[in-house]
Design an enzyme around this catalytic site. Structure first.
Site, short mmCIF file in Angstrom:
data_model
loop_
_atom_site.label_atom_id
_atom_site.label_comp_id
_atom_site.label_asym_id
_atom_site.label_seq_id
_atom_site.Cartn_x
_atom_site.Cartn_y
_atom_site.Cartn_z
N ARG A 159 -64.91 -6.05 -5.27
CA ARG A 159 -63.47 -6.28 -5.20
C ARG A 159 -62.75 -5.12 -4.49
NH1 ARG A 159 -59.11 -6.21 -9.71
NH2 ARG A 159 -57.54 -7.69 -8.94
N HIS A 172 -59.87 -5.46 -1.63
CA HIS A 172 -58.52 -4.91 -1.76
C HIS A 172 -58.26 -3.80 -0.74
CE1 HIS A 172 -57.07 -6.53 -5.90
NE2 HIS A 172 -57.73 -7.43 -5.21
N ASN A 209 -53.59 -3.90 -8.48
CA ASN A 209 -54.62 -2.89 -8.72
C ASN A 209 -54.46 -2.12 -10.03
OD1 ASN A 209 -55.96 -3.37 -6.26
ND2 ASN A 209 -54.51 -2.06 -5.15
N HIS A 226 -65.81 -14.69 -7.30
CA HIS A 226 -65.48 -14.83 -8.72
C HIS A 226 -66.63 -15.47 -9.50
CE1 HIS A 226 -60.86 -14.53 -7.84
NE2 HIS A 226 -61.52 -13.44 -7.57
C1 HEM Z 1 -58.41 -15.90 -2.98
C2 HEM Z 1 -57.58 -15.07 -3.52
C3 HEM Z 1 -57.92 -14.18 -4.68
C4 HEM Z 1 -57.19 -14.01 -5.81
C5 HEM Z 1 -55.88 -14.66 -6.12
C6 HEM Z 1 -57.92 -13.10 -6.65
C7 HEM Z 1 -57.48 -12.66 -7.88
C8 HEM Z 1 -58.24 -11.94 -8.77
C9 HEM Z 1 -57.82 -11.58 -10.09
C10 HEM Z 1 -56.47 -11.88 -10.69
C11 HEM Z 1 -58.85 -10.94 -10.69
C12 HEM Z 1 -58.88 -10.37 -12.11
C13 HEM Z 1 -58.29 -8.98 -12.12
C14 HEM Z 1 -58.08 -8.42 -13.49
O1 HEM Z 1 -57.76 -9.15 -14.43
O2 HEM Z 1 -58.19 -7.17 -13.66
C15 HEM Z 1 -59.92 -10.88 -9.73
C16 HEM Z 1 -61.14 -10.31 -9.97
C17 HEM Z 1 -62.11 -10.21 -9.03
N1 HEM Z 1 -62.02 -10.57 -7.69
FE1 HEM Z 1 -60.58 -11.69 -6.88
N2 HEM Z 1 -59.08 -12.74 -6.02
C18 HEM Z 1 -59.12 -13.37 -4.81
C19 HEM Z 1 -60.09 -13.22 -3.86
C20 HEM Z 1 -61.16 -12.37 -3.97
C21 HEM Z 1 -62.02 -11.99 -2.89
C22 HEM Z 1 -61.82 -12.41 -1.45
C23 HEM Z 1 -62.97 -11.18 -3.42
C24 HEM Z 1 -64.11 -10.46 -2.75
C25 HEM Z 1 -64.49 -10.64 -1.50
C26 HEM Z 1 -62.71 -11.07 -4.84
C27 HEM Z 1 -63.49 -10.40 -5.74
C28 HEM Z 1 -63.20 -10.29 -7.08
C29 HEM Z 1 -64.13 -9.77 -8.07
C30 HEM Z 1 -65.59 -9.43 -7.81
C31 HEM Z 1 -63.44 -9.70 -9.29
C32 HEM Z 1 -63.96 -9.15 -10.62
C33 HEM Z 1 -63.72 -7.65 -10.63
C34 HEM Z 1 -64.16 -6.92 -11.88
O3 HEM Z 1 -64.77 -7.49 -12.77
O4 HEM Z 1 -63.90 -5.70 -11.94
N3 HEM Z 1 -61.57 -11.78 -5.13
N4 HEM Z 1 -59.52 -11.48 -8.57
#
Ligand code: HEM
Length: 337
Positions: A71, A75, A100, A199
């Protein structure tokens, strides 16, 4: 005379246009070719091994770290390009932007990787490249695909907190998410859907999905597209007066495994975030096309892995600083003095 000068103007106009288009094409080609997989072949030949070892250690200590590192690259790249700007400390930094704050994690791991790299190749490898390699390694270590990472990015000198506030968010609709991807040059729906497949690993906190649990969009009822047993699970995990910041798996079927289960969830109304489920359910202009990609990925891991790897390379190509732009930070948290 008038005619011939008009003709001349017309010609020089189209010549100018032609030269401009040619220059633009060269720029585009140049941006793509600025990064190369063997960029550090002579200056840091063991780079890939050094990064891999550190990521393995971090993921062994905590499996979720793979998701967190993946992630960070996302970002970073979506704000000012892949320039390590997310890593900069300071109250005006991107770390304090809403998407973030209390959410982006893994900065200490990036510090360890950077220290290990610096100890063998001092002042050579950018923090932005470290993020790109760590994202690849994290995916692979979680059971996902691998790819060759184009390298040669340099680190930015400024953070962009406002830009970070505008990252794709869990409450955005599909049209807006597509627009945000297109704004950074990812103008294919394949990028949106395949990269959302990240995800398949990692966690999300109640704040990012509790909008779906009781009063969805002011209806006074939960999101009807959330499967009922999952809804009650999430309601008990995230009561209105919840203490702290509980989290749950983004993919509750195979939490730490990079697989197609995320897409199967969407087909079964078990997407955790609203921004996940709308890739399958909804009535926006792009829903049908997104839905069909979700369906394909849900049954075809090979296709998902292939598209994901290509989209990661495209994402890694967003606005890199190269040549004499930016710098190679010694410490990823601060610009060099
Ligand atoms: C399409 C639009 C996207 C939205 C709206 C989105 C939103 C989010 C949100 C809200 C979380 C949870 C954050 C939290 O509660 O702390 C999350 C986690 C995550 N996102 Fe996304 N995301 C998107 C796209 C992506 C992309 C493009 C990637 C990587 C290329 C990605 C990788 C991840 C990963 C791996 C997590 C888990 C992180 C962790 O466990 O520390 N996301 N995302």
């Amino acid at each position: 005379m008038e005619n011939s000068s008009a003709l001349l103007l017309g010609r020089s106009g189209s010549l100018l246009q032609f030269v401009t288009i040619l220059l633009l094409m060269l720029c585009v080609v140049d941006v793509k070719s600025q990064l190369s997989v063997d960029f550090y072949a002579s200056t840091c030949p063991k780079l890939a091994q050094i990064v891999r070892k550190e990521v393995v250690n971090a993921v062994k200590a905590e499996m979720r770290m793979a998701a967190s590192l993946l992630r960070l690259h996302f970002h970073d790249c979506f704000v000012n390009g892949c320039d390590g700007s997310l890593l900069l400390d300071g109250t005006d930094g991107e770390k304090f932007a809403r998407p973030n704050l209390n959410s982006a994690r893994g900065f200490e791991v990036v510090d360890s990787i950077k220290r290990a790299v610096e100890s063998q190749c001092s002042g050579v490898v950018s923090c932005a490249d470290i993020l790109a390699l760590a994202a690849r390694d994290s995916t692979l270590l979680s059971g996902g695909p691998s790819w060759k990472v184009p390298l040669g990015r340099r680190d930015g000198l400024v953070a962009n907190q406002t830009g970070a506030g505008d990252l794709p968010g869990p409450f955005d609709n599909l049209t807006l998410i597509i627009a945000k991807f297109a704004a950074v040059g990812l103008d294919s729906l394949v990028d949106v859907v395949s990269l959302s497949g990240s995800h398949t690993i990692g966690q999300a906190s109640c704040a990012t999905f509790s909008n779906r649990l009781t009063n969805f969009s002011g209806t006074g009822a939960p999101d009807p597209t959330l499967e009922s047993s999952m809804l009650s699970d999430l309601q008990s995990l995230c009561p209105a007066n919840v203490n702290g910041n509980p989290t749950t798996a983004l993919d509750r079927g195979s939490t730490d495994l990079f697989d197609t289960h995320y897409f199967q969830n969407l087909v079964n109304n078990k997407g955790l975030l609203s921004s996940d489920q709308i890739l399958f359910t909804g009535s926006e202009a792009a829903t049908a096309a997104a839905r069909s990609l979700v369906q394909i990925y849900s049954v075809n891991p090979g296709r998902f892995f292939f598209d994901f790897a290509n989209s990661m390379v495209r994402m890694g190509n967003i606005g890199p600083l190269t040549g004499s732009n930016g710098e190679i930070r010694r410490n990823c948290r601060v610009i060099n003095s």
